[in-house]
Structure formats: structure tokens, C-alpha cells
Design a protein around this motif. Structure first.
Motif, PDB file in Angstrom:
ATOM      1  N   ILE A  87       1.250  -1.448   0.072  1.00 18.04           N
ATOM      2  CA  ILE A  87       0.024   0.147   0.253  1.00 18.04           C
ATOM      3  C   ILE A  87       0.777   1.424   0.123  1.00 18.04           C
ATOM      4  CG2 ILE A  87      -1.698  -1.300   1.222  1.00 18.04           C
ATOM      5  CD1 ILE A  87      -0.997   0.277   3.655  1.00 18.04           C
ATOM      6  N   PHE A  88       0.382   2.374   0.205  1.00 13.98           N
ATOM      7  CA  PHE A  88       1.043   3.640   0.433  1.00 13.98           C
ATOM      8  C   PHE A  88       2.234   3.850   1.176  1.00 13.98           C
ATOM      9  CE2 PHE A  88      -2.674   4.714   3.452  1.00 13.98           C
ATOM     10  CZ  PHE A  88      -1.983   6.014   3.669  1.00 13.98           C
ATOM     11  N   TRP A 115      -7.414  11.555  -2.935  1.00 10.05           N
ATOM     12  CA  TRP A 115      -7.045  10.746  -2.754  1.00 10.05           C
ATOM     13  C   TRP A 115      -7.507   9.146  -1.713  1.00 10.05           C
ATOM     14  CZ3 TRP A 115      -1.264  12.049  -4.212  1.00 10.05           C
ATOM     15  CH2 TRP A 115      -1.105  13.035  -6.327  1.00 10.05           C
ATOM     16  N   ARG A 165      -8.213   6.101  -2.701  1.00 13.49           N
ATOM     17  CA  ARG A 165      -7.638   5.283  -3.300  1.00 13.49           C
ATOM     18  C   ARG A 165      -6.986   4.340  -2.290  1.00 13.49           C
ATOM     19  NH1 ARG A 165      -4.923   8.966  -7.230  1.00 13.49           N
ATOM     20  NH2 ARG A 165      -4.078   7.202  -8.114  1.00 13.49           N
ATOM     21  N   CYS A 166      -6.641   5.106  -1.377  1.00 13.61           N
ATOM     22  CA  CYS A 166      -5.699   4.774  -0.164  1.00 13.61           C
ATOM     23  C   CYS A 166      -6.081   3.349   0.300  1.00 13.61           C
ATOM     24  CB  CYS A 166      -4.899   5.418   0.786  1.00 13.61           C
ATOM     25  SG  CYS A 166      -6.191   5.783   1.986  1.00 13.61           S
ATOM     26  N   THR A 167      -7.997   2.918   0.199  1.00 15.80           N
ATOM     27  CA  THR A 167      -8.458   2.211   1.011  1.00 15.80           C
ATOM     28  C   THR A 167      -9.090   0.898   0.029  1.00 15.80           C
ATOM     29  OG1 THR A 167     -10.393   2.538  -0.005  1.00 15.80           O
ATOM     30  CG2 THR A 167     -10.186   3.698   1.849  1.00 15.80           C
ATOM     31  N   ALA A 168      -7.969   0.494  -1.161  1.00 13.18           N
ATOM     32  CA  ALA A 168      -7.586  -0.617  -1.961  1.00 13.18           C
ATOM     33  C   ALA A 168      -7.264  -1.697  -1.139  1.00 13.18           C
ATOM     34  CB  ALA A 168      -7.281   0.321  -3.521  1.00 13.18           C
ATOM     35  N   GLN A 228      -3.650  -3.770  -4.421  1.00  7.45           N
ATOM     36  CA  GLN A 228      -3.620  -2.595  -5.660  1.00  7.45           C
ATOM     37  C   GLN A 228      -3.553  -1.371  -5.528  1.00  7.45           C
ATOM     38  OE1 GLN A 228      -7.800  -4.398  -6.545  1.00  7.45           O
ATOM     39  NE2 GLN A 228      -7.002  -6.049  -5.638  1.00  7.45           N
ATOM     40  N   GLN A 229      -2.836  -0.712  -4.640  1.00  8.07           N
ATOM     41  CA  GLN A 229      -2.393   1.044  -4.978  1.00  8.07           C
ATOM     42  C   GLN A 229      -1.237   0.865  -5.914  1.00  8.07           C
ATOM     43  OE1 GLN A 229      -2.408   2.472  -0.840  1.00  8.07           O
ATOM     44  NE2 GLN A 229      -4.402   0.477  -0.053  1.00  8.07           N
ATOM     45  N   LEU A 256      -1.926   4.734  -7.101  1.00  8.45           N
ATOM     46  CA  LEU A 256      -1.798   5.164  -5.598  1.00  8.45           C
ATOM     47  C   LEU A 256      -0.179   5.836  -5.496  1.00  8.45           C
ATOM     48  CD1 LEU A 256      -2.419   7.693  -3.550  1.00  8.45           C
ATOM     49  CD2 LEU A 256      -3.156   5.502  -2.281  1.00  8.45           C
ATOM     50  N   LYS A 257       0.478   4.489  -5.432  1.00  7.88           N
ATOM     51  CA  LYS A 257       2.019   4.352  -5.321  1.00  7.88           C
ATOM     52  C   LYS A 257       2.393   5.758  -6.277  1.00  7.88           C
ATOM     53  CE  LYS A 257       3.978   1.893  -2.505  1.00  7.88           C
ATOM     54  NZ  LYS A 257       4.564   0.807  -2.120  1.00  7.88           N
TER      55      LYS A 257
END
Length: 391
Positions: free
Chosen positions: A229-230, A264, A267-270, A274-275, A278-279
Motif C-alpha cells: 500500500i502507500f 486520493w 484510493r488508499c482504501t484499496a 492494488q495501490q 496511487l503509489k
């Protein structure tokens, strides 16, 4: 801890780091070293007057007895010393101490209250018990390395020795102190078998729990805390790095709002893995300005964003300076050498820290205090089985 007496037969890192922790907390530690096979940590550069800075730190607050354990006279001296000691730590392969007449059963007969700790790569039992290994091997076999890294890098080397220190050293200290408490309650010593592979495997923690329960192994760069994730490191325009760790919703909301991209947040809840887009957007944004620009933006906010510091920069950080995490240890000539202090002991103890001793620097004093006669000491010196102050 000031009454705890420890004999340390270990070299290099896991055992000596463990006894450094004990010495920092006040234990009286004697390192029993070979006169002919010097600890490699003693010659690890860089050096201070021909002595390794690493050795001067990791073996601080200890005394050095250089004794040839293959000598029958030397073994007899250890048998005499062990009568008044609480803890023995050794790091040889299984069976070596037994061949020297210094195994647990032999020494337990002399001192039933002895706590005897063996630190090895694979433990005292099992098909790998006699096999050589290093930190990288224990991390590999434990499963930790399999998801430490990114898909494009594969497993990555840690900046420090995770299995040696967090596995071997820290678990040894915890087990020894637990054994001390048990001895106070029951009046008997015990044997502690520390396997660095066992300890590294146990450190899988959350990911290990999920893997064993579901049969799904954690993957490189695909988990919540390893790049999926991010939550990650991001380079800035000047080649520095930011750590971004705001997992919780309240931190993430402030973080994306400060970046002027509140959209955004959704998007960080994906799910992890799957981020990627976003990253990439975050990476592009952070790469557009210097580290100082981002530090100024995030200053005074609770968003879990911090710069990646060098060790020297970390030592100058106001939080670590406030916590007095750098101590000036005292050399024999009165010089002061900066060292990372133990976070477990009071400031006044750290303030009196003394650097690691030369090989055998305390040999004669230790033997005389133990009641060894001058004639026997002279015989050991003449045979080369005892060394006093050899650089």
C-alpha cells in the motif's frame, strides 16, 4: 543487576551484544577469550588507536581474560571461577564446550545455581545443529526474507543483523533474566538454548499467524507493511527519502489534504497490492520537490511522515538528543569516544561507561581475585595459555 556475575565465552556479535546489554544494566561481565584466535570484531574497521570502534562499543563495561581453554590448567581455573558466577554465555557449535570440559552438566555439578546460555544458529538439537550459518541464512530459512523486499528487487539485505540481534542477543537476555527470576523462586539454575533461526521464525508475528491459518504466504511488496500500500519510502528531488506511514484514517486524511489531493484518500482504501497507481502518483509528487520542502509542509502535523536519516543525522535529531542516546565512553587515557548508549539503563550508568578492553587486559587481576596462586599464573603465562594485555 549489580550483583549478577557473567562469564562470556562468545565472539563477534550475538553473544557480545547480549552481554553488553547485561553489562550496561550493571552486571559484572568477564569475557573469556582465546589468546591465539582473536575475536574478529577486534579488527573490524574503522579503528581508534588500532582498536575497532565496534569492539570498543559492544564490549564496553566488561573485563577481558585471555585464556587457552584447551589447557587443563585453564579449564581448572574456569571450574574455580564458576563457583561464584551466576551466568555463562557461549556461542560455540554444539559439543565444543563439552570437549573442553565446560558443558552445562559438568559446570552444573560445580554450581547448581548456574544459568548457562548457548546461542547458536540452529540450536542444540535437530538436523542443522552442527551446520554453519550467518544472519542472512537464518532470515532466509525463517521465512522473513521471503517477503522483505519488492517484486522488482527480490529479498533485500537489512542494514543491521536482525536474526543476530533481535533474534539471538535480545532473546538471550530475556531468557537469562527470566531464568534469574526462576532461580530466585526455586533456588536452581537452568540451561537456555537460543536458536537464532527459531527466534527469527518467531518474529514473523502477524504475517506468520495469517500464513499458518490460511495457507497463503505473504508476498514481496504485496502486504500492508512491506510495500503493498502507500505505506512506503519515497525519494525526493534531491535524492533524499521520506517515510510515509499514516495507515489510520485520521492520519491519511490529513496527509492527503496537506498534499492538496484529498480525493486520493479513497484510493488508499484499496486492498494491498492494488495501490500501485496511487503509489506512483505519490512518488511523482514527492520527486518534484526537495526533502526540506516536504519537511516544512508536514512540520507540526500528526501524519506519520518522517525523513530517512543517516546514523550521524539520527544522533543529532532533537528527540534522540533529548533522550541522551549518545554517550561519551571513557578510554584508558581519559579520552572520550561517542557511543550509542543502552536505552535500558539510567543516564548516570551510561555516563560512566568504559570502552572495550584490550585482549587479556584484566587476566592477572581476575585470576588473583579468584585466589589463583602466583606460581600457577606464572606457569600459564610461560606456556602461552594466559595473555595479559595483548593489543
Amino acid at each position: 543487576m549489580s550483583q549478577l556475575k557473567v562469564l562470556d565465552f562468545s565472539t563477534l556479535l550475538p553473544g557480545p551484544y547480549a552481554t553488553m546489554i547485561l553489562a550496561d544494566m550493571g552486571a559484572a561481565v568477564i569475557r573469556v577469550e582465546s589468546p591465539t584466535r582473536p575475536d574478529l570484531l577486534r579488527v573490524t574497521p574503522p579503528m581508534f588507536d588500532g582498536r575497532s570502534y565496534a569492539h570498543l562499543t559492544i564490549n564496553r563495561n566488561k573485563r577481558s581474560l585471555a585464556l587457552n581453554l584447551k589447557s587443563a590448567q585453564a579449564q581448572g581455573i574456569i571450574h574455580k571461577l564458576i563457583q561464584s558466577y551466576d551466568v555463562l554465555i557461549e556461542q560455540f557449535r554444539p559439543g565444543v564446550m563439552a570437549r573442553l570440559g565446560l558443558d552445562y552438566e559438568t559446570l552444573k555439578a560445580i554450581n547448581p545455581k548456574l544459568i548457562y546460555c548457548s546461542i547458536t544458529g540452529y540450536g542444540q538439537t535437530g538436523p542443522y545443529k552442527d551446520k554453519a550459518g550467518h544472519d542472512i541464512n537464518y532470515l532466509a530459512l525463517s521465512g522473513l526474507a521471503s517477503y522483505s523486499g519488492k517484486t522488482d528487487t527480490g529479498p533485500v539485505l537489512s542494514g543491521t543483523q536482525v536474526a543476530d540481534l533481535a533474534g539471538g542477543s535480545h532473546h538471550a537476555v530475556m531468557a537469562i533474566l527470566a531464568a534469574v527470576i526462576q532461580r530466585q523462586q526455586e533456588g536452581e539454575g537452568s540451561y537456555v538454548d537460543i536458536s537464532m533461526l527459531d527466534c527469527a521464525f518467531a518474529m514473523n508475528g502477524m504475517s506468520g499467524a495469517a500464513a499458518l491459518a490460511t495457507g497463503q504466504d505473504p508476498q514481496l511488496g504485496s502486504e500492508i507493511l512491506n510495500g503493498g500500500i502507500f505505506y512506503d519510502y519515497y525519494p525526493t528531488s534531491d535524492g533524499q527519502y521520506l517515510s510515509v506511514g499514516g495507515l489510520e484514517p485520521q492520519f491519511a486524511q490529513r496527509f492527503f489534504t496537506l498534499l492538496e489531493h484529498p480525493e486520493w484518500l479513497m484510493r488508499c482504501t484499496a486492498p494491498a497490492g492494488q495501490q500501485g497507481l496511487l503509489k506512483q502518483d505519490l512518488a511523482n509528487l514527492f520527486a518534484s520537490h526537495s526533502l526540506q520542502h516536504w519537511l516544512d509542509l508536514f512540520a507540526g502535523t500528526d501524519v506519520c511522515v518522517e525523513p530517512v536519516l543517516s546514523v550521524h543525522q539520527a544522533a543529532q535529531h532533537p528527540q534522540l538528543k533529548h533522550r541522551n542516546m549518545v554517550n561519551q565512553a571513557i578510554a584508558e587515557d581519559g579520552q572520550f569516544i561517542p557511543q550509542i548508549r543502552s536505552p535500558l539503563c539510567p543516564d548516570h550508568v551510561s555516563a560512566s561507561a568504559k570502552i572495550g578492553r584490550c585482549l587479556g587486559q584484566d587476566s592477572i587481576d581476575i585470576l588473583k581475585q579468584a585466589g589463583i596462586e602466583d606460581g600457577q599464573i606464572s606457569s600459564l603465562l610461560a606456556n602461552g595459555d594466559l595473555v595479559q594485555h595483548q593489543d
